[in-house]
Motif scaffolding. Structure first.
Motif, mmCIF file in Angstrom:
data_model
loop_
_atom_site.group_PDB
_atom_site.id
_atom_site.type_symbol
_atom_site.label_atom_id
_atom_site.label_comp_id
_atom_site.label_asym_id
_atom_site.label_seq_id
_atom_site.Cartn_x
_atom_site.Cartn_y
_atom_site.Cartn_z
ATOM 1 N N TRP A 68 36.409 13.634 -12.916
ATOM 2 C CA TRP A 68 35.118 12.952 -12.959
ATOM 3 C C TRP A 68 35.074 11.918 -14.087
ATOM 4 C CZ3 TRP A 68 31.311 12.016 -9.818
ATOM 5 C CH2 TRP A 68 30.156 11.434 -10.319
ATOM 6 N N MET A 69 35.635 12.247 -15.225
ATOM 7 C CA MET A 69 35.640 11.281 -16.323
ATOM 8 C C MET A 69 36.469 10.051 -15.948
ATOM 9 S SD MET A 69 34.255 10.871 -19.320
ATOM 10 C CE MET A 69 34.106 12.196 -20.492
ATOM 11 N N TRP A 70 37.565 10.266 -15.228
ATOM 12 C CA TRP A 70 38.382 9.139 -14.753
ATOM 13 C C TRP A 70 37.562 8.258 -13.817
ATOM 14 C CZ3 TRP A 70 39.992 7.471 -9.904
ATOM 15 C CH2 TRP A 70 40.991 6.492 -9.886
ATOM 16 N N ILE A 71 36.797 8.876 -12.931
ATOM 17 C CA ILE A 71 35.954 8.120 -11.996
ATOM 18 C C ILE A 71 34.924 7.288 -12.756
ATOM 19 C CG2 ILE A 71 34.166 8.348 -10.224
ATOM 20 C CD1 ILE A 71 35.705 10.816 -9.200
ATOM 21 N N GLU A 72 34.292 7.883 -13.774
ATOM 22 C CA GLU A 72 33.311 7.147 -14.566
ATOM 23 C C GLU A 72 33.936 5.909 -15.210
ATOM 24 O OE1 GLU A 72 30.235 10.687 -16.032
ATOM 25 O OE2 GLU A 72 31.185 9.347 -17.476
ATOM 26 N N VAL A 73 35.098 6.096 -15.804
ATOM 27 C CA VAL A 73 35.764 4.987 -16.493
ATOM 28 C C VAL A 73 36.129 3.875 -15.511
ATOM 29 C CG1 VAL A 73 37.850 4.321 -17.747
ATOM 30 C CG2 VAL A 73 36.616 6.405 -18.385
ATOM 31 N N GLN A 74 36.663 4.261 -14.370
ATOM 32 C CA GLN A 74 37.065 3.258 -13.379
ATOM 33 C C GLN A 74 35.861 2.557 -12.753
ATOM 34 O OE1 GLN A 74 40.325 2.551 -13.203
ATOM 35 N NE2 GLN A 74 40.531 4.190 -14.717
ATOM 36 N N ALA A 75 34.704 3.213 -12.805
ATOM 37 C CA ALA A 75 33.513 2.660 -12.156
ATOM 38 C C ALA A 75 32.712 1.721 -13.050
ATOM 39 C CB ALA A 75 32.607 3.804 -11.685
ATOM 40 N N LEU A 76 33.178 1.476 -14.268
ATOM 41 C CA LEU A 76 32.406 0.666 -15.206
ATOM 42 C C LEU A 76 32.043 -0.712 -14.644
ATOM 43 C CD1 LEU A 76 33.960 1.392 -18.725
ATOM 44 C CD2 LEU A 76 31.592 1.740 -18.011
ATOM 45 N N ASN A 77 33.047 -1.432 -14.140
ATOM 46 C CA ASN A 77 32.780 -2.781 -13.625
ATOM 47 C C ASN A 77 31.843 -2.764 -12.432
ATOM 48 O OD1 ASN A 77 34.257 -4.134 -15.494
ATOM 49 N ND2 ASN A 77 36.016 -4.552 -14.179
ATOM 50 N N VAL A 78 32.139 -1.897 -11.465
ATOM 51 C CA VAL A 78 31.341 -1.846 -10.235
ATOM 52 C C VAL A 78 29.897 -1.473 -10.543
ATOM 53 C CG1 VAL A 78 31.060 -0.683 -8.020
ATOM 54 C CG2 VAL A 78 33.352 -1.268 -8.835
ATOM 55 N N THR A 79 29.723 -0.476 -11.388
ATOM 56 C CA THR A 79 28.374 -0.023 -11.717
ATOM 57 C C THR A 79 27.599 -1.095 -12.469
ATOM 58 O OG1 THR A 79 29.161 2.253 -11.845
ATOM 59 C CG2 THR A 79 27.035 1.760 -12.878
ATOM 60 N N ALA A 80 28.258 -1.754 -13.412
ATOM 61 C CA ALA A 80 27.587 -2.794 -14.188
ATOM 62 C C ALA A 80 27.114 -3.927 -13.289
ATOM 63 C CB ALA A 80 28.534 -3.331 -15.255
ATOM 64 N N LYS A 81 27.934 -4.338 -12.346
ATOM 65 C CA LYS A 81 27.544 -5.404 -11.426
ATOM 66 C C LYS A 81 26.404 -4.943 -10.517
ATOM 67 C CE LYS A 81 32.111 -7.574 -11.401
ATOM 68 N NZ LYS A 81 33.344 -7.856 -10.630
ATOM 69 N N GLY A 82 26.443 -3.684 -10.105
ATOM 70 C CA GLY A 82 25.375 -3.154 -9.257
ATOM 71 C C GLY A 82 24.052 -3.083 -9.987
ATOM 72 N N LEU A 83 24.106 -2.725 -11.283
ATOM 73 C CA LEU A 83 22.882 -2.628 -12.062
ATOM 74 C C LEU A 83 22.205 -3.982 -12.234
ATOM 75 C CD1 LEU A 83 23.864 -0.122 -14.898
ATOM 76 C CD2 LEU A 83 22.271 0.272 -13.025
ATOM 77 N N ASP A 84 22.989 -5.059 -12.090
ATOM 78 C CA ASP A 84 22.413 -6.392 -12.232
ATOM 79 C C ASP A 84 21.348 -6.664 -11.177
ATOM 80 O OD1 ASP A 84 22.440 -9.077 -13.475
ATOM 81 O OD2 ASP A 84 23.081 -9.683 -11.472
ATOM 82 N N ARG A 85 21.447 -6.007 -10.027
ATOM 83 C CA ARG A 85 20.447 -6.183 -8.968
ATOM 84 C C ARG A 85 19.122 -5.554 -9.367
ATOM 85 N NH1 ARG A 85 22.703 -3.797 -3.611
ATOM 86 N NH2 ARG A 85 20.661 -4.582 -2.931
ATOM 87 N N PHE A 86 19.156 -4.574 -10.290
ATOM 88 C CA PHE A 86 17.949 -3.879 -10.730
ATOM 89 C C PHE A 86 17.920 -3.859 -12.262
ATOM 90 C CE2 PHE A 86 19.244 -1.992 -6.665
ATOM 91 C CZ PHE A 86 18.108 -2.221 -5.906
ATOM 92 N N PRO A 87 17.589 -4.965 -12.875
ATOM 93 C CA PRO A 87 17.604 -5.027 -14.347
ATOM 94 C C PRO A 87 16.631 -4.049 -14.988
ATOM 95 C CG PRO A 87 16.508 -6.952 -13.397
ATOM 96 C CD PRO A 87 17.185 -6.235 -12.271
#
Length: 431
Positions: free
Chosen positions: A331-350
């Motif tokens: 799970w920690m590996w998934i979190e680390v790998q998801a940093l870019n994707v999640t950050a870009k997704g959060l941009d839709r909902f500031p």
């Protein structure tokens, strides 16, 4: 010692060692307030002594004021008592390979000493003329329900008092309705009831996220943030093995049901309510995702326990240490790998992206006032009405100090100090 006891000691030693190494190497720290300071050190704007002093300043009060006092007298350690100290140990040791080894050694010793020390302190208190341990159990009593109020406070902070009041009202009505009507009797005579506090918190969290989602994006600020700080995101990904190792260790500790990330989950575990602790942990983690991910992207330093969902995963896998380690590691590996994707997704909902800071402040304020009330209740049980005088007096005087303790710390420290004082007074015949 049986196997589980030995495993607990091994786990705290590993958490102390690996957590201190992570802080020493600038890979991860537990304190959200320290993480933004780390790039200042990387870029040479502050030296190691200044970093160490800052780490001590922002963490030590929480360790001695909340982490350890709240853990005393229970079978469940609060994460702050170990992971915040790891931050201090890591930053106070040299930024070298030998420094990392020294940090790991000191961290391991501290972890074991903490376990041994807490047991010794409990035995000492039980042997005192005035046993105030039962009174200390009241410290966390108000938190169990007061915690449901923090989303309303976060909403008011982010979106205005009107929406905060609406959220508070809906939360209260939910608690009333569930308390009265969410009770079912089965044919075999068994009674099933939904937890009013848990349901009230769930509805409040949904409202908080709903209001935040209404804030629309006006640009690609967060995507740009990822591009600008791509090197820092890459730095976190490069250290995934260390982060995943720590994730696995913490998940196993959580699966042993002796390690909790927050005061509310800890109090629920103490009461044996594992399901409630899981829900409280997940609710807390959801709120902290924007804060953890955004600060990681900006600083290049991750959180020692990630989004803290590993604590919930561990409790779900209670009694299965091997499976818990694998799950936490992955799970920690998934979190680390998801940093870019999640950050870009959060941009839709500031609004959701910005919600993290409001949640952090609301949580701190809610728990601080709940601990103050709980401390007053504990002191009243020890010494009658004079207990209120003691807690309120020290709370107000603390604000006048040149270097006051954090609000979270004042109540528990005052309660423990009163218990010790009463024993001294008993010895000389004044109580």
């Amino acid at each position: 010692m049986d196997f589980n006891t030995v495993l607990d000691y091994v786990l705290v030693a590993l958490m102390g060692a690996v957590g201190s190494i992570l802080a020493n190497r600038g890979i991860a720290v537990f304190n959200d307030g320290l993480r933004p300071i780390m790039p200042e050190y990387f870029e040479g704007k502050i030296d190691r002594k200044e970093l160490a002093a800052t780490s001590f300043a922002v963490s030590f009060g929480l360790v001695i004021g909340m982490g350890i006092p709240v853990s005393i007298g229970t079978t469940v350690l609060l994460a702050h008592s170990i992971l915040l100290t790891d931050d201090i140990i890591g930053t106070w040791t040299p930024d070298t390979k030998w420094g990392s080894a020294i940090a790991g050694g000191i961290g391991a010793i501290y972890g074991v000493a903490l376990m041994l020390g807490l047991s010794s302190i409990v035995k000492l208190f039980n042997a005192m003329p005035v046993n105030f341990m039962p009174a200390l159990s009241l410290l966390g009593t108000p938190i169990l329900l007061a915690f449901a109020a923090f989303p309303a406070l976060a909403v008011a902070s982010q979106h205005g008092a009107k929406k905060g009041i609406i959220t508070m009202g809906v939360t209260f009505v939910t608690w009333l309705v569930v308390s009265k009507f969410a009770i079912w009797k089965l044919a075999n005579g068994t009674t099933i009831q939904l937890d009013p506090t848990g349901m009230a918190l769930l509805v409040a969290m949904i409202m908080m996220i709903f209001f935040a989602a209404q804030v629309k994006s006006t640009g690609d600020s967060n995507t740009q943030l990822v591009n600008v700080f791509a090197e820092r995101v890459s730095r976190i990904k490069h250290n995934w093995i260390w982060l995943s190792l720590m994730g696995g260790i913490i998940t196993v500790a959580a699966s042993q049901l002796f390690f909790a990330v927050g005061v509310l989950p800890q109090q629920l575990l103490v009461k044996g309510d594992v399901n409630g602790a899981i829900f409280a942990t997940v609710a807390r983690a959801i709120g902290f995702v924007p804060l953890v991910f955004s600060t990681a992207i900006v600083t290049g330093v991750y959180a020692t326990a990630g989004t803290t969902l590993i604590f919930a995963i561990g409790m779900l896998l209670k009694g299965q240490p091997i499976l818990a380690f694998v799950a936490g590691f992955a799970w920690m590996w998934i979190e680390v790998q998801a940093l870019n994707v999640t950050a870009k997704g959060l941009d839709r909902f500031p609004g959701i992206r910005d919600m993290g800071e409001h949640i952090r402040t609301a949580l701190s304020d809610t728990i601080a006032i709940a601990l103050l009330i709980g401390s007053a209740m504990a002191c009243s049980k020890m010494a009658g009405n004079v207990g209120y005088f003691w807690v309120i007096g020290w709370w107000l005087l603390n604000r006048k100090l040149k270097k006051p303790l954090v609000d979270l710390a004042v109540g528990p420290i005052a309660a423990i100090a009163l218990g010790v004082l009463l024993n001294l007074l008993r010895v000389v015949g004044l109580f």
